[in-house]
Motif scaffolding. Sequence first.
Motif, PDB file in Angstrom:
ATOM      1  N   ALA A  32     -48.639   2.352  38.957  1.00 21.13           N
ATOM      2  CA  ALA A  32     -48.754   1.492  40.133  1.00 21.13           C
ATOM      3  C   ALA A  32     -48.243   0.075  39.872  1.00 21.13           C
ATOM      4  CB  ALA A  32     -50.205   1.438  40.612  1.00 21.13           C
ATOM      5  N   ALA A  33     -48.173  -0.331  38.622  1.00 23.87           N
ATOM      6  CA  ALA A  33     -47.728  -1.688  38.283  1.00 23.87           C
ATOM      7  C   ALA A  33     -46.208  -1.824  38.215  1.00 23.87           C
ATOM      8  CB  ALA A  33     -48.339  -2.111  36.948  1.00 23.87           C
ATOM      9  N   ALA A  34     -45.491  -0.722  38.353  1.00 25.55           N
ATOM     10  CA  ALA A  34     -44.027  -0.771  38.263  1.00 25.55           C
ATOM     11  C   ALA A  34     -43.432  -1.509  39.459  1.00 25.55           C
ATOM     12  CB  ALA A  34     -43.456   0.647  38.190  1.00 25.55           C
ATOM     13  N   GLU A  35     -42.382  -2.269  39.187  1.00 21.21           N
ATOM     14  CA  GLU A  35     -41.709  -3.018  40.250  1.00 21.21           C
ATOM     15  C   GLU A  35     -41.059  -2.062  41.243  1.00 21.21           C
ATOM     16  OE1 GLU A  35     -37.859  -5.493  39.857  1.00 21.21           O
ATOM     17  OE2 GLU A  35     -39.518  -6.877  39.498  1.00 21.21           O
ATOM     18  N   PRO A  36     -41.247  -2.298  42.542  1.00 24.47           N
ATOM     19  CA  PRO A  36     -40.628  -1.428  43.547  1.00 24.47           C
ATOM     20  C   PRO A  36     -39.124  -1.665  43.648  1.00 24.47           C
ATOM     21  CG  PRO A  36     -41.813  -3.215  44.602  1.00 24.47           C
ATOM     22  CD  PRO A  36     -42.069  -3.344  43.139  1.00 24.47           C
ATOM     23  N   VAL A  37     -38.458  -0.782  44.370  1.00 24.33           N
ATOM     24  CA  VAL A  37     -37.033  -0.920  44.658  1.00 24.33           C
ATOM     25  C   VAL A  37     -36.918  -1.301  46.131  1.00 24.33           C
ATOM     26  CG1 VAL A  37     -34.805   0.253  44.765  1.00 24.33           C
ATOM     27  CG2 VAL A  37     -36.424   0.825  42.937  1.00 24.33           C
ATOM     28  N   VAL A  38     -36.353  -2.463  46.394  1.00 22.79           N
ATOM     29  CA  VAL A  38     -36.176  -2.954  47.760  1.00 22.79           C
ATOM     30  C   VAL A  38     -34.693  -2.845  48.088  1.00 22.79           C
ATOM     31  CG1 VAL A  38     -36.479  -4.906  49.325  1.00 22.79           C
ATOM     32  CG2 VAL A  38     -38.088  -4.573  47.429  1.00 22.79           C
ATOM     33  N   PHE A  39     -34.373  -2.295  49.277  1.00 25.75           N
ATOM     34  CA  PHE A  39     -32.958  -2.153  49.612  1.00 25.75           C
ATOM     35  C   PHE A  39     -32.735  -2.282  51.114  1.00 25.75           C
ATOM     36  CE2 PHE A  39     -34.829   2.026  49.693  1.00 25.75           C
ATOM     37  CZ  PHE A  39     -34.215   2.700  50.731  1.00 25.75           C
ATOM     38  N   GLY A  40     -31.464  -2.480  51.467  1.00 28.14           N
ATOM     39  CA  GLY A  40     -31.092  -2.576  52.864  1.00 28.14           C
ATOM     40  C   GLY A  40     -29.634  -2.986  53.001  1.00 28.14           C
ATOM     41  N   ALA A  41     -29.128  -2.869  54.192  1.00 27.79           N
ATOM     42  CA  ALA A  41     -27.743  -3.243  54.477  1.00 27.79           C
ATOM     43  C   ALA A  41     -27.589  -4.755  54.384  1.00 27.79           C
ATOM     44  CB  ALA A  41     -27.349  -2.747  55.866  1.00 27.79           C
ATOM     45  N   HIS A  42     -26.489  -5.163  53.815  1.00 30.50           N
ATOM     46  CA  HIS A  42     -26.162  -6.594  53.692  1.00 30.50           C
ATOM     47  C   HIS A  42     -27.263  -7.375  52.974  1.00 30.50           C
ATOM     48  CE1 HIS A  42     -22.879  -5.614  56.354  1.00 30.50           C
ATOM     49  NE2 HIS A  42     -23.746  -5.132  57.221  1.00 30.50           N
ATOM     50  N   ARG A  43     -27.943  -6.700  52.032  1.00 31.20           N
ATOM     51  CA  ARG A  43     -29.024  -7.294  51.229  1.00 31.20           C
ATOM     52  C   ARG A  43     -30.171  -7.853  52.078  1.00 31.20           C
ATOM     53  NH1 ARG A  43     -27.879  -7.016  45.858  1.00 31.20           N
ATOM     54  NH2 ARG A  43     -25.692  -6.921  45.309  1.00 31.20           N
ATOM     55  N   LYS A  44     -30.312  -7.301  53.266  1.00 29.89           N
ATOM     56  CA  LYS A  44     -31.445  -7.630  54.128  1.00 29.89           C
ATOM     57  C   LYS A  44     -32.529  -6.594  53.831  1.00 29.89           C
ATOM     58  CE  LYS A  44     -32.931  -7.595  58.887  1.00 29.89           C
ATOM     59  NZ  LYS A  44     -33.238  -6.303  59.475  1.00 29.89           N
ATOM     60  N   PRO A  45     -33.719  -7.004  53.418  1.00 25.33           N
ATOM     61  CA  PRO A  45     -34.748  -6.007  53.079  1.00 25.33           C
ATOM     62  C   PRO A  45     -35.132  -5.157  54.285  1.00 25.33           C
ATOM     63  CG  PRO A  45     -35.665  -8.240  53.035  1.00 25.33           C
ATOM     64  CD  PRO A  45     -34.207  -8.372  53.295  1.00 25.33           C
ATOM     65  N   GLU A  46     -34.921  -3.832  54.145  1.00 22.73           N
ATOM     66  CA  GLU A  46     -35.230  -2.895  55.223  1.00 22.73           C
ATOM     67  C   GLU A  46     -36.158  -1.774  54.782  1.00 22.73           C
ATOM     68  OE1 GLU A  46     -31.699  -2.415  58.122  1.00 22.73           O
ATOM     69  OE2 GLU A  46     -30.809  -2.506  56.110  1.00 22.73           O
ATOM     70  N   ALA A  47     -36.200  -1.498  53.481  1.00 25.31           N
ATOM     71  CA  ALA A  47     -37.033  -0.402  52.986  1.00 25.31           C
ATOM     72  C   ALA A  47     -37.429  -0.698  51.543  1.00 25.31           C
ATOM     73  CB  ALA A  47     -36.280   0.922  53.063  1.00 25.31           C
ATOM     74  N   VAL A  48     -38.457  -0.006  51.112  1.00 27.86           N
ATOM     75  CA  VAL A  48     -38.928  -0.179  49.738  1.00 27.86           C
ATOM     76  C   VAL A  48     -39.388   1.176  49.200  1.00 27.86           C
ATOM     77  CG1 VAL A  48     -41.288  -0.789  50.443  1.00 27.86           C
ATOM     78  CG2 VAL A  48     -40.433  -1.553  48.242  1.00 27.86           C
ATOM     79  N   VAL A  49     -39.099   1.419  47.932  1.00 34.11           N
ATOM     80  CA  VAL A  49     -39.573   2.623  47.240  1.00 34.11           C
ATOM     81  C   VAL A  49     -40.597   2.142  46.223  1.00 34.11           C
ATOM     82  CG1 VAL A  49     -38.941   4.582  45.789  1.00 34.11           C
ATOM     83  CG2 VAL A  49     -37.359   3.789  47.552  1.00 34.11           C
ATOM     84  N   ILE A  50     -41.793   2.707  46.303  1.00 35.67           N
ATOM     85  CA  ILE A  50     -42.877   2.316  45.397  1.00 35.67           C
ATOM     86  C   ILE A  50     -43.363   3.538  44.634  1.00 35.67           C
ATOM     87  CG2 ILE A  50     -43.626   0.367  46.834  1.00 35.67           C
ATOM     88  CD1 ILE A  50     -45.919   2.155  47.854  1.00 35.67           C
ATOM     89  N   PRO A  51     -44.043   3.318  43.506  1.00 40.14           N
ATOM     90  CA  PRO A  51     -44.612   4.450  42.780  1.00 40.14           C
ATOM     91  C   PRO A  51     -45.640   5.185  43.654  1.00 40.14           C
ATOM     92  CG  PRO A  51     -44.727   2.438  41.469  1.00 40.14           C
ATOM     93  CD  PRO A  51     -44.306   2.042  42.837  1.00 40.14           C
ATOM     94  N   PHE A  52     -45.684   6.500  43.534  1.00 39.36           N
ATOM     95  CA  PHE A  52     -46.634   7.278  44.321  1.00 39.36           C
ATOM     96  C   PHE A  52     -48.062   6.839  44.032  1.00 39.36           C
ATOM     97  CE2 PHE A  52     -49.416  10.778  45.347  1.00 39.36           C
ATOM     98  CZ  PHE A  52     -49.016  11.045  46.646  1.00 39.36           C
TER      99      PHE A  52
END
Length: 98
Positions: A32-52
Amino acid sequence: MSMYQLPLPVLPSREARAAMSGALARFRERGAAAEPVVFGAHRKPEAVVIPFELYAELLPVIEDLEIAHLVRERAAAGESVPLSEIAAAAGLDPESFR
Protein backbone atom coordinates in the motif's frame (compact mmCIF):
# COMPACT_ATOMS: atom_id res chain seq x y z
CA MET A 1 0.18 13.86 5.45
CA SER A 2 1.15 12.17 2.21
CA MET A 3 3.86 9.53 2.03
CA TYR A 4 4.47 10.51 -1.61
CA GLN A 5 6.36 13.45 -2.96
CA LEU A 6 3.67 15.74 -4.35
CA PRO A 7 2.89 16.53 -7.02
CA LEU A 8 3.37 13.11 -8.55
CA PRO A 9 4.61 13.06 -12.15
CA VAL A 10 1.85 12.67 -14.73
CA LEU A 11 2.82 10.24 -17.47
CA PRO A 12 1.40 10.24 -20.96
CA SER A 13 -0.64 7.07 -21.62
CA ARG A 14 2.10 5.46 -23.69
CA GLU A 15 4.70 5.94 -20.92
CA ALA A 16 2.23 4.71 -18.30
CA ARG A 17 1.67 1.52 -20.30
CA ALA A 18 5.43 0.98 -20.48
CA ALA A 19 5.78 1.68 -16.74
CA MET A 20 3.24 -0.95 -15.63
CA SER A 21 5.63 -3.88 -15.15
CA GLY A 22 7.90 -1.72 -12.99
CA ALA A 23 4.88 -0.43 -11.08
CA LEU A 24 3.68 -3.97 -10.40
CA ALA A 25 7.10 -4.92 -9.05
CA ARG A 26 7.01 -1.80 -6.83
CA PHE A 27 3.47 -2.67 -5.66
CA ARG A 28 4.60 -6.20 -4.73
CA GLU A 29 7.60 -4.90 -2.86
CA ARG A 30 6.06 -1.93 -1.02
CA GLY A 31 2.36 -2.84 -0.90
CA ALA A 32 0.00 0.00 0.00
CA ALA A 33 2.97 2.35 0.48
CA ALA A 34 4.08 2.08 -3.16
CA GLU A 35 3.89 5.24 -5.24
CA PRO A 36 0.91 5.21 -7.63
CA VAL A 37 1.12 5.73 -11.39
CA VAL A 38 -0.66 8.89 -12.51
CA PHE A 39 -1.34 9.36 -16.22
CA GLY A 40 -3.37 11.28 -18.76
CA ALA A 41 -3.33 13.01 -22.12
CA HIS A 42 -1.04 16.01 -22.41
CA ARG A 43 0.27 15.27 -18.88
CA LYS A 44 -3.07 16.31 -17.41
CA PRO A 45 -3.87 13.92 -14.53
CA GLU A 46 -6.88 11.83 -15.58
CA ALA A 47 -6.34 8.43 -13.96
CA VAL A 48 -4.27 6.69 -11.34
CA VAL A 49 -3.17 3.09 -10.79
CA ILE A 50 -2.68 2.16 -7.15
CA PRO A 51 -1.68 -1.05 -5.38
CA PHE A 52 -4.65 -3.35 -4.76
CA GLU A 53 -3.72 -3.42 -1.07
CA LEU A 54 -4.26 0.37 -0.91
CA TYR A 55 -7.50 0.08 -2.88
CA ALA A 56 -8.79 -2.48 -0.36
CA GLU A 57 -7.96 -0.10 2.49
CA LEU A 58 -9.69 2.80 0.70
CA LEU A 59 -12.82 0.88 -0.33
CA PRO A 60 -14.90 1.81 2.76
CA VAL A 61 -14.07 5.49 2.20
CA ILE A 62 -14.88 5.20 -1.52
CA GLU A 63 -18.25 3.64 -0.67
CA ASP A 64 -18.99 6.45 1.82
CA LEU A 65 -18.17 9.04 -0.84
CA GLU A 66 -20.45 7.30 -3.35
CA ILE A 67 -23.30 7.26 -0.82
CA ALA A 68 -22.72 10.94 0.04
CA HIS A 69 -22.84 11.80 -3.67
CA LEU A 70 -26.17 9.96 -4.07
CA VAL A 71 -27.63 11.66 -1.00
CA ARG A 72 -26.64 15.12 -2.29
CA GLU A 73 -27.98 14.30 -5.75
CA ARG A 74 -31.32 13.08 -4.41
CA ALA A 75 -31.66 15.98 -1.96
CA ALA A 76 -31.07 18.45 -4.80
CA ALA A 77 -33.73 16.68 -6.88
CA GLY A 78 -36.27 16.87 -4.04
CA GLU A 79 -36.70 13.11 -3.91
CA SER A 80 -36.50 12.78 -0.14
CA VAL A 81 -39.19 11.02 1.88
CA PRO A 82 -39.13 11.10 5.68
CA LEU A 83 -38.03 7.81 7.18
CA SER A 84 -41.14 7.82 9.39
CA GLU A 85 -43.32 7.67 6.23
CA ILE A 86 -41.32 4.75 4.87
CA ALA A 87 -41.64 3.00 8.24
CA ALA A 88 -45.41 3.54 8.29
CA ALA A 89 -45.72 2.16 4.76
CA ALA A 90 -43.80 -0.92 5.88
CA GLY A 91 -46.16 -1.42 8.83
CA LEU A 92 -43.68 -0.21 11.46
CA ASP A 93 -44.27 2.37 14.19
CA PRO A 94 -43.38 5.69 12.52
CA GLU A 95 -42.68 7.31 15.93
CA SER A 96 -39.63 5.06 16.27
CA PHE A 97 -38.14 6.67 13.16
CA ARG A 98 -38.55 10.39 13.90
